[in-house]
Scaffold this motif. Structure first.
Motif, PDB file in Angstrom:
ATOM      1  N   GLY A 182       0.812  -1.206   0.000  1.00 18.63           N
ATOM      2  CA  GLY A 182       0.000   0.000   0.000  1.00 18.63           C
ATOM      3  C   GLY A 182       0.843   1.253   0.000  1.00 18.63           C
ATOM      4  O   GLY A 182       1.400   1.637   1.027  1.00 18.63           O
ATOM      5  N   MET A 183       1.005   1.882  -1.153  1.00 19.39           N
ATOM      6  CA  MET A 183       1.798   3.104  -1.251  1.00 19.39           C
ATOM      7  C   MET A 183       1.105   4.249  -0.519  1.00 19.39           C
ATOM      8  O   MET A 183      -0.126   4.342  -0.507  1.00 19.39           O
ATOM      9  N   ALA A 184       1.898   5.132   0.044  1.00 21.90           N
ATOM     10  CA  ALA A 184       1.334   6.263   0.772  1.00 21.90           C
ATOM     11  C   ALA A 184       0.411   7.086  -0.127  1.00 21.90           C
ATOM     12  O   ALA A 184      -0.659   7.538   0.308  1.00 21.90           O
ATOM     13  N   ARG A 185       0.806   7.278  -1.375  1.00 22.71           N
ATOM     14  CA  ARG A 185      -0.003   8.122  -2.266  1.00 22.71           C
ATOM     15  C   ARG A 185      -1.392   7.553  -2.524  1.00 22.71           C
ATOM     16  O   ARG A 185      -2.308   8.295  -2.876  1.00 22.71           O
ATOM     17  N   ASP A 186      -1.557   6.238  -2.316  1.00 26.46           N
ATOM     18  CA  ASP A 186      -2.881   5.652  -2.486  1.00 26.46           C
ATOM     19  C   ASP A 186      -3.856   6.161  -1.431  1.00 26.46           C
ATOM     20  O   ASP A 186      -5.075   6.060  -1.612  1.00 26.46           O
ATOM     21  N   PHE A 187      -3.317   6.695  -0.338  1.00 23.98           N
ATOM     22  CA  PHE A 187      -4.154   7.127   0.778  1.00 23.98           C
ATOM     23  C   PHE A 187      -4.163   8.652   0.923  1.00 23.98           C
ATOM     24  O   PHE A 187      -4.608   9.172   1.944  1.00 23.98           O
ATOM     25  N   ASP A 188      -3.678   9.346  -0.125  1.00 19.95           N
ATOM     26  CA  ASP A 188      -3.562  10.801  -0.005  1.00 19.95           C
ATOM     27  C   ASP A 188      -4.910  11.482   0.179  1.00 19.95           C
ATOM     28  O   ASP A 188      -5.036  12.454   0.936  1.00 19.95           O
ATOM     29  N   ARG A 189      -5.955  10.966  -0.479  1.00 19.56           N
ATOM     30  CA  ARG A 189      -7.267  11.589  -0.354  1.00 19.56           C
ATOM     31  C   ARG A 189      -7.814  11.442   1.063  1.00 19.56           C
ATOM     32  O   ARG A 189      -8.396  12.388   1.620  1.00 19.56           O
ATOM     33  N   ALA A 190      -7.618  10.278   1.661  1.00 22.72           N
ATOM     34  CA  ALA A 190      -8.078  10.077   3.037  1.00 22.72           C
ATOM     35  C   ALA A 190      -7.393  11.056   3.981  1.00 22.72           C
ATOM     36  O   ALA A 190      -8.034  11.659   4.854  1.00 22.72           O
ATOM     37  N   PHE A 191      -6.089  11.234   3.804  1.00 19.31           N
ATOM     38  CA  PHE A 191      -5.366  12.152   4.687  1.00 19.31           C
ATOM     39  C   PHE A 191      -5.758  13.603   4.419  1.00 19.31           C
ATOM     40  O   PHE A 191      -5.774  14.422   5.353  1.00 19.31           O
ATOM     41  N   ALA A 192      -6.087  13.923   3.177  1.00 19.42           N
ATOM     42  CA  ALA A 192      -6.569  15.273   2.884  1.00 19.42           C
ATOM     43  C   ALA A 192      -7.880  15.547   3.605  1.00 19.42           C
ATOM     44  O   ALA A 192      -8.094  16.642   4.150  1.00 19.42           O
ATOM     45  N   ILE A 193      -8.755  14.551   3.631  1.00 16.04           N
ATOM     46  CA  ILE A 193     -10.022  14.687   4.363  1.00 16.04           C
ATOM     47  C   ILE A 193      -9.757  14.939   5.848  1.00 16.04           C
ATOM     48  O   ILE A 193     -10.369  15.820   6.470  1.00 16.04           O
ATOM     49  N   ALA A 194      -8.831  14.158   6.399  1.00 14.18           N
ATOM     50  CA  ALA A 194      -8.510  14.293   7.823  1.00 14.18           C
ATOM     51  C   ALA A 194      -7.892  15.656   8.123  1.00 14.18           C
ATOM     52  O   ALA A 194      -8.280  16.341   9.079  1.00 14.18           O
ATOM     53  N   ARG A 195      -6.935  16.066   7.291  1.00 15.78           N
ATOM     54  CA  ARG A 195      -6.272  17.353   7.530  1.00 15.78           C
ATOM     55  C   ARG A 195      -7.247  18.514   7.371  1.00 15.78           C
ATOM     56  O   ARG A 195      -7.260  19.443   8.177  1.00 15.78           O
ATOM     57  N   ASP A 196      -8.053  18.459   6.333  1.00 16.74           N
ATOM     58  CA  ASP A 196      -9.030  19.523   6.113  1.00 16.74           C
ATOM     59  C   ASP A 196     -10.021  19.612   7.271  1.00 16.74           C
ATOM     60  O   ASP A 196     -10.578  20.683   7.550  1.00 16.74           O
ATOM     61  N   GLY A 197     -10.225  18.472   7.932  1.00 17.84           N
ATOM     62  CA  GLY A 197     -11.129  18.451   9.073  1.00 17.84           C
ATOM     63  C   GLY A 197     -10.470  18.844  10.382  1.00 17.84           C
ATOM     64  O   GLY A 197     -11.117  18.842  11.430  1.00 17.84           O
ATOM     65  N   ASP A 216       7.728   9.759   1.369  1.00 14.96           N
ATOM     66  CA  ASP A 216       6.348   9.605   0.911  1.00 14.96           C
ATOM     67  C   ASP A 216       5.354  10.144   1.933  1.00 14.96           C
ATOM     68  O   ASP A 216       4.337  10.755   1.570  1.00 14.96           O
ATOM     69  N   CYS A 217       5.641   9.906   3.209  1.00 12.51           N
ATOM     70  CA  CYS A 217       4.757  10.428   4.258  1.00 12.51           C
ATOM     71  C   CYS A 217       4.725  11.955   4.242  1.00 12.51           C
ATOM     72  O   CYS A 217       3.680  12.577   4.464  1.00 12.51           O
ATOM     73  N   LEU A 218       5.878  12.560   3.966  1.00 11.98           N
ATOM     74  CA  LEU A 218       5.948  14.012   3.918  1.00 11.98           C
ATOM     75  C   LEU A 218       5.294  14.561   2.651  1.00 11.98           C
ATOM     76  O   LEU A 218       4.522  15.527   2.697  1.00 11.98           O
ATOM     77  N   ASP A 219       5.615  13.946   1.518  1.00  8.19           N
ATOM     78  CA  ASP A 219       5.163  14.482   0.229  1.00  8.19           C
ATOM     79  C   ASP A 219       3.693  14.189  -0.054  1.00  8.19           C
ATOM     80  O   ASP A 219       2.961  15.055  -0.530  1.00  8.19           O
ATOM     81  N   ASP A 220       3.274  12.948   0.213  1.00  6.39           N
ATOM     82  CA  ASP A 220       1.938  12.518  -0.179  1.00  6.39           C
ATOM     83  C   ASP A 220       0.900  12.695   0.923  1.00  6.39           C
ATOM     84  O   ASP A 220      -0.284  12.890   0.633  1.00  6.39           O
ATOM     85  N   LEU A 221       1.338  12.616   2.191  1.00  7.38           N
ATOM     86  CA  LEU A 221       0.384  12.642   3.297  1.00  7.38           C
ATOM     87  C   LEU A 221       0.570  13.857   4.200  1.00  7.38           C
ATOM     88  O   LEU A 221      -0.153  13.997   5.183  1.00  7.38           O
ATOM     89  N   VAL A 222       1.540  14.711   3.877  1.00  6.12           N
ATOM     90  CA  VAL A 222       1.802  15.956   4.614  1.00  6.12           C
ATOM     91  C   VAL A 222       1.839  15.667   6.122  1.00  6.12           C
ATOM     92  O   VAL A 222       1.096  16.251   6.913  1.00  6.12           O
TER      93      VAL A 222
END
Length: 346
Positions: A182-197, A216-222
């Motif tokens: 499971g690449m980090a970038r596959d979960f970028d949308r989920a983390f965007a939802i969490a961060r935006d919230g 990857d954690c820094l670039d894709d999941l901030v």
């Protein structure tokens, strides 16, 4: 011989503790007996002997064996009262180790089948946290974690749920399980939802795979924090990046050795990370399987990496600063660190 202070009473925050893995061995044995669960022999023998099971997760077969033991333990959590007991006892153990703030990580999906569904499972967990805080006085919050082995759409569902329950004590969103899947970038949308919230981003990275997974954690999941992150020590430029951005690595020395990431406690690159200016928060990860809790991680820093009391105090400060604790709680605990350092030696 240099005199030292009692690190057990050093105020600190515990930011890397998994839910089932926080369980006391005696509790697991009692629950297994209660529900007639036959635990794997390697696990039951370890629980009785007090010695952690022999694990090596640097290959997928070894990780599967680790997960099998963890899943067996989780199968013994079947009723709300079991969840209540686990959280209460985890809080008690943390208080004994000087923790003034605990952020416990859980994937409610794993408990949903026995607790009535995803939302009831999370509510039962959060009820248990509220109860444990009242009983023990310890500040506790929850990180909801997605599983790399599941579909990214499941992670999005969890992220939305985590945001929804912020007012009940959810403060962050994580990503756990085998980094090789499971690449980090596959979960970028989920983390965007969490961060935006408004949630912290705290994915695992840099444990079973190298520095690239931290990038990857820094670039894709901030990432605000990285679970483990120790393999960043292999990349000086990455160390500089973590230090510059103030991204905290939740380092779990005993876990790293138990899973074969490093052969010996002195091989864990604590000193390299610390001297590079990377903020650190020592954690116990899964005490049930690795045999040591929070204070033991500070003892590893002292005994195997020659951290002075002043440096141990700074580690404690870094854990507190990286936490989601309210400002007044942080200030009180940080003052307690100063008092510890100014106090008597043992």
């Amino acid at each position: 011989m240099e005199t030292v202070r009692d690190v057990r009473v050093l105020p600190k925050a515990h930011l890397h503790l998994h839910f089932t893995g926080s369980m006391r061995p005696t509790t697991l044995l009692e629950l297994a007996d209660k529900y007639g669960v036959r635990l794997p022999e390697a696990l039951s023998e370890a629980l009785v002997s007090g010695e952690p099971p022999k694990l090596r997760a640097t290959d997928e077969r070894g990780w599967f064996r680790f997960q099998r033991l963890y899943d067996a333990a989780r199968s013994c959590l079947r009723e709300p009262e079991d969840i209540q007991r686990l959280v209460r006892e985890a809080a008690q153990e943390d208080l004994r180790d000087g923790s003034g703030w605990l952020e416990i990580q859980v994937d409610p999906t794993s408990y949903a089948p026995r607790l009535g569904g995803l939302i009831p499972a999370l509510e039962i967990i959060l009820d248990a946290v509220e109860s444990a805080m009242r009983e023990t006085g310890l500040g506790i919050r929850v990180l909801v974690a997605a599983n790399r082995m599941r579909h990214p759409l499941d992670a999005r569902t969890l992220a939305r749920l985590a945001v929804r329950y912020q007012d009940r004590g959810v403060v962050g969103f994580g990503l756990s399980n085998d980094e090789r899947r499971g690449m980090a970038r596959d979960f970028d949308r989920a983390f965007a939802i969490a961060r935006d919230g408004g949630l912290l981003s705290a994915p695992h990275g840099g444990e079973l795979t190298g520095p690239s997974s931290v990038h990857d954690c820094l670039d894709d999941l901030v990432a605000d924090r990285v679970g483990h992150g120790v393999r960043a020590a292999e990349d000086p430029r990455l160390l500089g990046r973590l230090a510059e951005r103030g991204v905290t690595c939740e380092v779990c020395p005993a876990s790293n050795v138990a899973l074969g990431v490093y052969e010996k406690p002195e091989d864990v690159p604590l000193r390299t990370l610390f001297e590079a200016g990377v903020p650190l928060a020592l954690g116990a990860d899964d005490p049930l399987l690795f045999g040591s809790r929070l204070t033991a991680q500070y003892e590893i820093a002292r005994r195997h990496h020659d951290f002075t009391d002043a440096e141990l105090a700074e580690l404690a400060r870094q854990s507190l600063r990286a936490s989601a604790a309210p400002k007044d709680v942080k200030e009180k605990l940080l003052a307690g660190v100063d008092d510890w350092l100014d106090g008597p030696t043992a």
